[in-house]
Design an enzyme around this catalytic site. Structure first.
Site, PDB file in Angstrom:
ATOM      1  N   HIS A  62      63.014 140.796 -19.857  1.00  0.00           N
ATOM      2  CA  HIS A  62      61.483 138.935 -20.174  1.00  0.00           C
ATOM      3  C   HIS A  62      62.497 138.818 -21.604  1.00  0.00           C
ATOM      4  O   HIS A  62      61.211 139.718 -22.181  1.00  0.00           O
ATOM      5  CB  HIS A  62      59.934 139.066 -19.509  1.00  0.00           C
ATOM      6  CG  HIS A  62      60.342 138.938 -18.561  1.00  0.00           C
ATOM      7  ND1 HIS A  62      58.865 139.997 -17.662  1.00  0.00           N
ATOM      8  CD2 HIS A  62      61.216 139.311 -16.763  1.00  0.00           C
ATOM      9  CE1 HIS A  62      59.009 139.277 -16.388  1.00  0.00           C
ATOM     10  NE2 HIS A  62      59.801 139.654 -15.585  1.00  0.00           N
TER      11      HIS A  62
HETATM   12  C1  LIG Z   1      66.696 142.360 -13.910  1.00  0.00           C
HETATM   13  C2  LIG Z   1      65.892 140.934 -14.094  1.00  0.00           C
HETATM   14  C3  LIG Z   1      65.255 140.799 -13.525  1.00  0.00           C
HETATM   15  C4  LIG Z   1      64.542 139.564 -13.258  1.00  0.00           C
HETATM   16  N1  LIG Z   1      63.561 139.100 -13.056  1.00  0.00           N
HETATM   17  C5  LIG Z   1      62.729 137.863 -12.988  1.00  0.00           C
HETATM   18  C6  LIG Z   1      61.255 137.935 -11.669  1.00  0.00           C
HETATM   19  O1  LIG Z   1      61.787 138.222 -10.539  1.00  0.00           O
HETATM   20  N2  LIG Z   1      60.917 136.261 -11.877  1.00  0.00           N
HETATM   21  C7  LIG Z   1      60.854 135.131 -13.025  1.00  0.00           C
HETATM   22  O2  LIG Z   1      60.402 134.162 -13.289  1.00  0.00           O
HETATM   23  N3  LIG Z   1      61.877 136.310 -13.960  1.00  0.00           N
HETATM   24  C8  LIG Z   1      62.543 137.464 -14.020  1.00  0.00           C
HETATM   25  N4  LIG Z   1      63.399 137.565 -14.717  1.00  0.00           N
HETATM   26  C9  LIG Z   1      63.772 136.268 -16.079  1.00  0.00           C
HETATM   27  C10 LIG Z   1      64.297 135.035 -15.907  1.00  0.00           C
HETATM   28  O3  LIG Z   1      65.258 135.134 -14.920  1.00  0.00           O
HETATM   29  C11 LIG Z   1      64.265 134.579 -17.260  1.00  0.00           C
HETATM   30  O4  LIG Z   1      62.860 134.662 -18.323  1.00  0.00           O
HETATM   31  C12 LIG Z   1      65.418 132.862 -17.462  1.00  0.00           C
HETATM   32  O5  LIG Z   1      66.844 133.384 -15.983  1.00  0.00           O
HETATM   33  C13 LIG Z   1      65.221 132.570 -18.438  1.00  0.00           C
HETATM   34  O6  LIG Z   1      65.820 131.146 -18.450  1.00  0.00           O
HETATM   35  P1  LIG Z   1      67.093 130.151 -19.538  1.00  0.00           P
HETATM   36  O7  LIG Z   1      67.049 129.641 -18.896  1.00  0.00           O
HETATM   37  O8  LIG Z   1      65.668 130.910 -20.596  1.00  0.00           O
HETATM   38  O9  LIG Z   1      67.887 131.937 -19.711  1.00  0.00           O
HETATM   39  P2  LIG Z   1      69.342 131.950 -19.043  1.00  0.00           P
HETATM   40  O10 LIG Z   1      68.237 131.818 -17.491  1.00  0.00           O
HETATM   41  O11 LIG Z   1      69.301 133.599 -19.029  1.00  0.00           O
HETATM   42  O12 LIG Z   1      69.965 130.523 -19.178  1.00  0.00           O
HETATM   43  C14 LIG Z   1      71.293 131.146 -19.790  1.00  0.00           C
HETATM   44  C15 LIG Z   1      72.540 130.337 -19.906  1.00  0.00           C
HETATM   45  O13 LIG Z   1      73.032 130.018 -20.958  1.00  0.00           O
HETATM   46  C16 LIG Z   1      74.066 130.548 -21.117  1.00  0.00           C
HETATM   47  N5  LIG Z   1      75.039 130.252 -22.360  1.00  0.00           N
HETATM   48  C17 LIG Z   1      74.332 131.105 -23.460  1.00  0.00           C
HETATM   49  N6  LIG Z   1      75.088 130.480 -24.533  1.00  0.00           N
HETATM   50  C18 LIG Z   1      76.003 130.204 -24.229  1.00  0.00           C
HETATM   51  C19 LIG Z   1      76.693 129.007 -25.118  1.00  0.00           C
HETATM   52  N7  LIG Z   1      76.791 129.748 -26.789  1.00  0.00           N
HETATM   53  N8  LIG Z   1      77.353 128.094 -24.623  1.00  0.00           N
HETATM   54  C20 LIG Z   1      77.683 127.999 -23.260  1.00  0.00           C
HETATM   55  N9  LIG Z   1      76.772 128.474 -22.323  1.00  0.00           N
HETATM   56  C21 LIG Z   1      76.113 129.724 -23.111  1.00  0.00           C
HETATM   57  C22 LIG Z   1      74.714 131.844 -20.107  1.00  0.00           C
HETATM   58  O14 LIG Z   1      75.470 131.968 -19.899  1.00  0.00           O
HETATM   59  C23 LIG Z   1      73.178 131.533 -18.778  1.00  0.00           C
HETATM   60  O15 LIG Z   1      74.129 130.716 -18.175  1.00  0.00           O
HETATM   61  C24 LIG Z   1      64.247 138.299 -14.584  1.00  0.00           C
HETATM   62  C25 LIG Z   1      65.607 138.827 -15.602  1.00  0.00           C
HETATM   63  C26 LIG Z   1      66.565 140.050 -15.182  1.00  0.00           C
HETATM   64  C27 LIG Z   1      67.435 140.443 -15.884  1.00  0.00           C
END
Ligand SMILES: Cc1cc2nc3c(=O)[nH]c(=O)nc-3n(C[C@H](O)[C@H](O)[C@H](O)COP(=O)(O)OP(=O)(O)OC[C@H]3O[C@@H](n4cnc5c(N)ncnc54)[C@H](O)[C@@H]3O)c2cc1C
Ligand code: SF4
Length: 507
Positions: free
Chosen positions: A438
């Site tokens: 997280h």
């Molecule tokens: C193993 C694991 C288990 C988890 N379990 C849970 C759970 O059970 N429940 C829960 O609530 N949360 C869980 N989480 C956390 C949750 O999945 C994340 O907090 C959430 O997905 C983050 O969302 P986000 O939009 O910030 O980033 P992300 O979902 O990581 O999305 C960011 C996206 O941006 C893209 N990107 C990055 N830089 C660039 C760029 N320069 N140009 C174009 N694209 C780019 C990446 O490729 C990625 O696809 C877990 C995480 C992990 C790793």
């Protein structure tokens, strides 16, 4: 082929695109924003650095899936007193493709603090409620079908119940999860509703376009206003570039990549908060050996949480992990490890999550090198020792014969008496193995431009036309799994942005 997704072989040459809003990233934040804007009638493009992998391509082959779905093949780590490994999804759907599927609303005590202490009035439980409901409906947040939880969860339930400790049943974003325990390498049954199977179909149904392999490098500005982005289309056969012009740019690259992108573009520097306030909910794992079969290869990753100690900032949970990761739990190597791994069918794994009181930082160094820093504090370490001791107690209450810890000097607890020794000689941060899933807070939302990077509507304080809507905007640590919080806040940001753009169009 999924209609609306453009992979490099679907297009030719450099891409020159235009739209109302360009969204960078297709994970929890980005996909929610994109669907919300497209449904409001705005022409929206999503740029996703990673490739597309669908259900039929997910498998339990850990090395292959880590390489395909995760940044750096899953070998990412924070630096500090004790390094903390973390994982970032890098594929269509982002980290939601590899997460455990647990769905928790932001606890009310946290929302009250954001409202009362930080002046973020629109984040009150009452105002967020409809957005939580919409998120939960879209991603199918629900309890497991009976019988799919597996013994890892049953034993955890038994231990907590024997001790009279409070339990909460997890909702997970899944439809008829069969309990194959492969969540971290992509759900091979199609049960888990990552954003690829929840928000993005809503986006495509309204004509949304998503381009894979598009790593954004530059945010274009004109007279200080964000007007688009450029970058490299990572076509394995040819060097290609893309440029997208838009009325608004939404950055949703996740809590590590978003501040790095802004820092490399020298944007949003006014408050000094880009890349600061990095919280990670560190956790440590435990494993318990029983004399009856557990078979953690069957079951849901986590069907219960023990909430007895949440007011101390401690959450205990079962956590079935794949076999390849289980080997790292035992303090052994060579033949001894091989012998121990024969016991895998008798092992249940779990973890403790602690609300972090400290924060780290993220800095873009020259030559594209990131510096990700986080120090577990001595205060939090006290909580870890207590939390691990409590979880060990729970496992002994469920009938465990031995408990393996993440503390180098106390690798095995052979009886409840050993727990007293753990308290008497608490392990140091430097002698503890942590993990985190997280990542939050590195471009936090604030009601005061000197205290954060975006305003309460997700607008960058310093750059008109630039928005941020991912885990980086969370104003502080939340103590529960964050995807529902991220999606609810992203939806709020997108609804405001949509209204503003439609009003400008009409004017
Ligand atoms: C193993 C694991 C288990 C988890 N379990 C849970 C759970 O059970 N429940 C829960 O609530 N949360 C869980 N989480 C956390 C949750 O999945 C994340 O907090 C959430 O997905 C983050 O969302 P986000 O939009 O910030 O980033 P992300 O979902 O990581 O999305 C960011 C996206 O941006 C893209 N990107 C990055 N830089 C660039 C760029 N320069 N140009 C174009 N694209 C780019 C990446 O490729 C990625 O696809 C877990 C995480 C992990 C790793
Ligand atoms: S445990 Fe359930 S959600 Fe996770 S991979 Fe298996 S079937 Fe999919």
């Amino acid at each position: 082929m999924i209609e609306g997704i453009y992979e490099p072989h679907h297009t030719r040459g450099d891409l020159h695109l235009a739209c109302d809003v360009v969204v960078i990233g297709s994970g929890a934040g980005g996909a929610t924003v994109a669907a919300t804007l497209a449904e409001a009638g705005l022409d929206t493009i999503v740029l996703e650095e990673g490739p597309l992998y669908e259900t039929k391509e997910y498998s339990a082959n850990i090395p292959e899936m880590l390489t395909k779905l995760m940044r750096g093949g899953g070998s990412t780590v924070t630096m500090g007193r004790s390094p903390v490994p973390y994982l970032e999804g890098r594929c269509v759907g982002g980290t939601t493709v590899v997460n455990g599927g647990m769905c928790w609303r932001t606890p009310e005590r946290i929302l009250d603090e954001w409202v009362d202490d930080r002046g973020l009035h629109h984040l009150s439980a009452k105002r967020l409620d409809p957005h939580f409901e919409e998120v939960e409906r879209t991603i199918d947040a629900r309890h497991q079908d009976p019988g799919s939880e597996g013994r890892v969860n049953d034993l955890f339930y038994k231990g907590a119940t024997n001790l009279g400790w409070k339990l909460s049943q997890n909702k997970r974003n899944q439809r008829h999860c069969v309990g194959s325990n492969d969540c971290v390498t992509g759900c091979p049954s199609g049960a888990k509703r990552s954003t690829l199977y929840s928000w993005l179909p809503r986006f495509f149904a309204r004509g949304g376009r998503l381009y894979t392999h598009t790593k954004v490098k530059k945010i274009l500005t004109e007279r200080g206003r964000a007007v688009g982005v450029t970058g490299e289309l990572q076509d394995p056969y040819r060097k290609r570039r893309f440029r997208v012009r838009a009325r608004a740019v939404v950055v949703a690259c996740g809590a590590v990549q978003t501040p790095l992108l802004l820092q490399r573009n020298r944007l949003c520097r006014g408050s000094g908060h880009v890349g600061q306030n990095f919280t990670i909910h560190p956790n440590v794992k435990l494993a318990a050996k029983f004399d009856t079969e557990v078979n953690s290869l069957r079951g849901a990753h986590q069907a219960w949480q023990c909430t007895e100690f949440v007011n101390e900032g401690i959450l205990l949970a079962p956590g079935a992990i794949p076999l390849a990761f289980m080997s790292a739990i035992f303090p052994l190597f060579g033949q001894a490890l091989a012998e121990k791994m024969r016991d895998y069918r008798f092992i249940a794994t779990g973890g403790v999550l602690v609300d972090d009181s400290a924060s780290g930082y993220i800095r873009a160094l020259p030559f594209g090198i990131p510096h990700i820093h986080y120090d577990v504090t001595d205060v939090d370490q006290e909580k870890f020792v207590r939390a691990a001791a409590l979880l060990a107690e729970l496992y002994f209450a469920a009938g465990a014969k031995e408990v393996y810890t993440a503390f180098h000097h106390f690798p095995v607890l052979k009886s409840p008496d050993d727990i007293k020794r753990l308290y008497a000689h608490p392990p140091r941060v430097e002698d503890t193995e942590y993990f985190t899933a997280h990542l939050m807070g590195t471009c936090r939302m604030s009601s005061d431009p000197t205290q954060g990077v975006v305003d309460p509507d997700g607008r960058a304080w310093d750059v008109p036309g630039l928005y941020i809507a991912d885990a980086s905007v969370l104003p502080g640590t939340i103590g529960v799994n964050p995807q529902v919080t991220i999606m609810a806040i992203a939806r709020l940001i997108a609804l405001q942005l949509g209204e503003r753009l439609l009003a400008n169009r009409a004017a």
